[in-house]
Design a protein around this motif. Structure first.
Motif, PDB file in Angstrom:
ATOM      1  N   ALA A   9     -12.802  -7.595  -3.342  1.00  0.00           N
ATOM      2  CA  ALA A   9     -13.518  -8.661  -4.127  1.00  0.00           C
ATOM      3  C   ALA A   9     -12.659  -9.634  -4.622  1.00  0.00           C
ATOM      4  N   LYS A  10     -13.149 -10.679  -4.845  1.00  0.00           N
ATOM      5  CA  LYS A  10     -12.332 -11.845  -5.049  1.00  0.00           C
ATOM      6  C   LYS A  10     -13.262 -12.831  -6.022  1.00  0.00           C
ATOM      7  N   TRP A  11     -12.746 -13.616  -6.913  1.00  0.00           N
ATOM      8  CA  TRP A  11     -13.347 -14.730  -7.479  1.00  0.00           C
ATOM      9  C   TRP A  11     -12.403 -16.094  -7.232  1.00  0.00           C
ATOM     10  N   ASP A  12     -13.282 -17.033  -7.325  1.00  0.00           N
ATOM     11  CA  ASP A  12     -12.633 -18.442  -6.553  1.00  0.00           C
ATOM     12  C   ASP A  12     -11.453 -18.673  -7.331  1.00  0.00           C
ATOM     13  N   SER A  13     -11.439 -18.413  -8.774  1.00  0.00           N
ATOM     14  CA  SER A  13     -10.469 -19.096  -9.607  1.00  0.00           C
ATOM     15  C   SER A  13      -9.003 -18.628  -9.423  1.00  0.00           C
ATOM     16  N   ASN A  14      -9.161 -17.268  -8.581  1.00  0.00           N
ATOM     17  CA  ASN A  14      -7.723 -16.758  -8.627  1.00  0.00           C
ATOM     18  C   ASN A  14      -7.413 -16.349  -6.952  1.00  0.00           C
ATOM     19  N   TYR A  15      -6.224 -15.792  -6.710  1.00  0.00           N
ATOM     20  CA  TYR A  15      -5.839 -15.767  -5.483  1.00  0.00           C
ATOM     21  C   TYR A  15      -5.959 -14.321  -4.671  1.00  0.00           C
ATOM     22  N   GLN A  16      -5.867 -13.286  -5.909  1.00  0.00           N
ATOM     23  CA  GLN A  16      -5.790 -11.915  -5.128  1.00  0.00           C
ATOM     24  C   GLN A  16      -6.978 -11.452  -4.725  1.00  0.00           C
ATOM     25  N   LEU A  17      -7.020 -10.505  -4.013  1.00  0.00           N
ATOM     26  CA  LEU A  17      -8.191  -9.474  -3.383  1.00  0.00           C
ATOM     27  C   LEU A  17      -7.834  -8.353  -4.143  1.00  0.00           C
ATOM     28  N   ILE A  18      -9.060  -7.776  -4.692  1.00  0.00           N
ATOM     29  CA  ILE A  18      -9.063  -6.408  -5.144  1.00  0.00           C
ATOM     30  C   ILE A  18      -9.668  -5.375  -4.433  1.00  0.00           C
ATOM     31  N   GLN A  68       0.941  -1.207  -0.003  1.00  0.00           N
ATOM     32  CA  GLN A  68       0.046  -0.020  -0.080  1.00  0.00           C
ATOM     33  C   GLN A  68       0.825   1.192  -0.010  1.00  0.00           C
ATOM     34  N   ILE A  69       0.979   1.793  -1.150  1.00  0.00           N
ATOM     35  CA  ILE A  69       1.726   3.100  -1.094  1.00  0.00           C
ATOM     36  C   ILE A  69       1.058   4.117  -0.481  1.00  0.00           C
ATOM     37  N   LEU A  70       1.592   5.005   0.189  1.00  0.00           N
ATOM     38  CA  LEU A  70       0.697   6.171   0.878  1.00  0.00           C
ATOM     39  C   LEU A  70      -0.468   6.894   0.114  1.00  0.00           C
ATOM     40  N   GLY A  71      -1.646   6.963   0.577  1.00  0.00           N
ATOM     41  CA  GLY A  71      -2.636   7.329  -0.090  1.00  0.00           C
ATOM     42  C   GLY A  71      -3.342   6.596  -1.263  1.00  0.00           C
ATOM     43  N   GLN A  72      -3.154   5.508  -1.407  1.00  0.00           N
ATOM     44  CA  GLN A  72      -3.263   4.656  -2.430  1.00  0.00           C
ATOM     45  C   GLN A  72      -3.947   3.336  -1.969  1.00  0.00           C
ATOM     46  N   LYS A  73      -4.621   2.649  -3.089  1.00  0.00           N
ATOM     47  CA  LYS A  73      -5.110   1.179  -2.660  1.00  0.00           C
ATOM     48  C   LYS A  73      -4.163   0.208  -2.206  1.00  0.00           C
ATOM     49  N   VAL A  74      -4.779  -0.697  -1.337  1.00  0.00           N
ATOM     50  CA  VAL A  74      -3.885  -1.924  -1.393  1.00  0.00           C
ATOM     51  C   VAL A  74      -3.826  -2.605  -2.609  1.00  0.00           C
ATOM     52  N   GLU A  75      -2.521  -3.158  -3.006  1.00  0.00           N
ATOM     53  CA  GLU A  75      -2.333  -3.867  -4.435  1.00  0.00           C
ATOM     54  C   GLU A  75      -1.648  -5.052  -4.056  1.00  0.00           C
ATOM     55  N   PHE A  76      -2.209  -6.102  -4.702  1.00  0.00           N
ATOM     56  CA  PHE A  76      -1.758  -7.541  -4.838  1.00  0.00           C
ATOM     57  C   PHE A  76      -0.419  -7.468  -5.622  1.00  0.00           C
ATOM     58  N   LEU A  77       0.504  -8.225  -4.633  1.00  0.00           N
ATOM     59  CA  LEU A  77       1.900  -8.434  -5.169  1.00  0.00           C
ATOM     60  C   LEU A  77       1.860 -10.067  -5.933  1.00  0.00           C
ATOM     61  N   VAL A  78       1.803 -10.905  -5.096  1.00  0.00           N
ATOM     62  CA  VAL A  78       2.149 -12.199  -5.340  1.00  0.00           C
ATOM     63  C   VAL A  78       1.329 -13.358  -4.358  1.00  0.00           C
ATOM     64  N   SER A  79       1.143 -14.448  -4.903  1.00  0.00           N
ATOM     65  CA  SER A  79       0.642 -15.568  -3.811  1.00  0.00           C
ATOM     66  C   SER A  79       1.517 -16.599  -4.087  1.00  0.00           C
ATOM     67  N   PHE A  80       1.618 -17.515  -3.083  1.00  0.00           N
ATOM     68  CA  PHE A  80       2.529 -18.552  -3.115  1.00  0.00           C
ATOM     69  C   PHE A  80       2.071 -19.789  -2.416  1.00  0.00           C
ATOM     70  N   TYR A  81       2.308 -20.847  -2.981  1.00  0.00           N
ATOM     71  CA  TYR A  81       1.667 -22.319  -2.500  1.00  0.00           C
ATOM     72  C   TYR A  81       2.544 -23.537  -2.881  1.00  0.00           C
ATOM     73  N   TYR A 101     -16.636 -13.370  -4.010  1.00  0.00           N
ATOM     74  CA  TYR A 101     -16.495 -13.396  -2.524  1.00  0.00           C
ATOM     75  C   TYR A 101     -16.143 -11.774  -2.050  1.00  0.00           C
ATOM     76  N   PHE A 102     -16.673 -11.165  -1.178  1.00  0.00           N
ATOM     77  CA  PHE A 102     -16.409 -10.007  -0.847  1.00  0.00           C
ATOM     78  C   PHE A 102     -16.228  -9.778   0.845  1.00  0.00           C
ATOM     79  N   PRO A 103     -15.027  -9.425   1.040  1.00  0.00           N
ATOM     80  CA  PRO A 103     -14.587  -9.335   2.607  1.00  0.00           C
ATOM     81  C   PRO A 103     -14.890  -7.976   3.083  1.00  0.00           C
ATOM     82  N   TRP A 104     -14.983  -7.486   4.371  1.00  0.00           N
ATOM     83  CA  TRP A 104     -14.550  -6.257   4.763  1.00  0.00           C
ATOM     84  C   TRP A 104     -13.537  -6.190   5.643  1.00  0.00           C
ATOM     85  N   TYR A 105     -12.582  -5.167   5.717  1.00  0.00           N
ATOM     86  CA  TYR A 105     -11.422  -5.140   6.774  1.00  0.00           C
ATOM     87  C   TYR A 105     -11.609  -4.096   7.523  1.00  0.00           C
ATOM     88  N   LYS A 106     -11.120  -4.185   8.672  1.00  0.00           N
ATOM     89  CA  LYS A 106     -11.009  -3.013   9.524  1.00  0.00           C
ATOM     90  C   LYS A 106      -9.440  -2.695   9.791  1.00  0.00           C
TER      91      LYS A 106
END
Lengths: 114, 112
Positions: B92-101, A37-50, B32-37
């Motif tokens: 928001a997210k859909w099952d076939s991928n991993y990332q939350l938007i 999360q860059i300051l003032g911007q949205k949280v952005e996905f980088l990577v997932s690992f399994y 899938y729609f989560p809310w975070y605090k």
């Protein structure tokens, strides 16, 4: 209650230096993630690992970034040659199974690149 | 790709009143729609989530509603308390991928 932990809480580095951000996911979780999360911007996905390999990555996650699970508990994000624009809050997350969807986040590491 | 819009960016309510935060999403495949605090100095904490086969979910003072046709979902907090002050994020997210938007976040201020 189990939680995701991250170290350090704040990292200051010079441009061009390598940094490693560390995370300890929740112990029975199998999927691990990095977001920023860059300051003032949205949280952005980088990577997932399994299962010891990257399962998904975003356009942000270029050759300067790498992830590793060096042992049974740690999960690391390495930035090889930091740029000013890498300054951000980096969050690690983990989830039990992909189908469960719920991702649990650590407190974050604030990276400042000078 | 998916995009999530969140409104308002700041919401100030009197203690005891209700607060509503709204999000819209663009990809109808999201299910899938989560809310975070997020409190100051801490990471996002999951407070409630909803899946696309459900229209509403409630957990004590917190509820989430989903309108799949309009592609929007909302967080409702009733009887607000000072400890509800924080930044709230929808995702928001859909099952076939991993990332939350993620949405951009709403700073909720509870006035005593």
């Amino acid at each position: 209650e189990p939680e995701v932990t991250q170290t350090p809480s704040h990292q200051v580095t010079q441009m061009g230096q390598e940094v490693i951000l560390r995370c300890v996911p929740i112990s029975n979780h199998l999927y691990f993630y990095w977001y920023r999360q860059i300051l003032g911007q949205k949280v952005e996905f980088l990577v997932s690992f399994y299962n010891n390999e990257i399962s998904e990555k975003s356009e942000i996650f270029d050759d300067q970034f790498s992830v590793e699970r060096p042992d049974g508990s740690n999960f690391t994000l390495k930035i090889r040659s930091t740029k000013l624009e890498d300054s951000a809050m980096y969050f690690c997350a983990s989830s039990e199974v992909r189908g469960a969807n719920e991702q649990f986040f650590g407190p974050g590491t604030r990276l400042t690149v000078l | 790709g998916e995009n999530v819009e969140q409104h308002p960016s700041t919401l100030s309510v009197q203690e005891g009143d209700s607060a509503v935060i709204k999000c819209t999403y663009s990809d109808s495949a999201s299910n899938y729609f989560p809310w975070y605090k997020q409190e100051l100095g801490k990471g996002p904490q999951l407070i409630i989530d909803i899946r696309s086969n459900v229209g509403e979910k409630k957990d004590q003072r917190i509820a989430v509603t989903l309108n799949k046709t309009a592609k929007h979902f909302s967080l409702h907090i009733t009887e607000t308390q000072p400890e509800d002050s924080a930044v709230y994020f929808c995702a928001a997210k859909w099952d076939s991928n991993y990332q939350l938007i993620w949405g951009a976040g709403t700073k909720l201020i509870i006035k005593p």
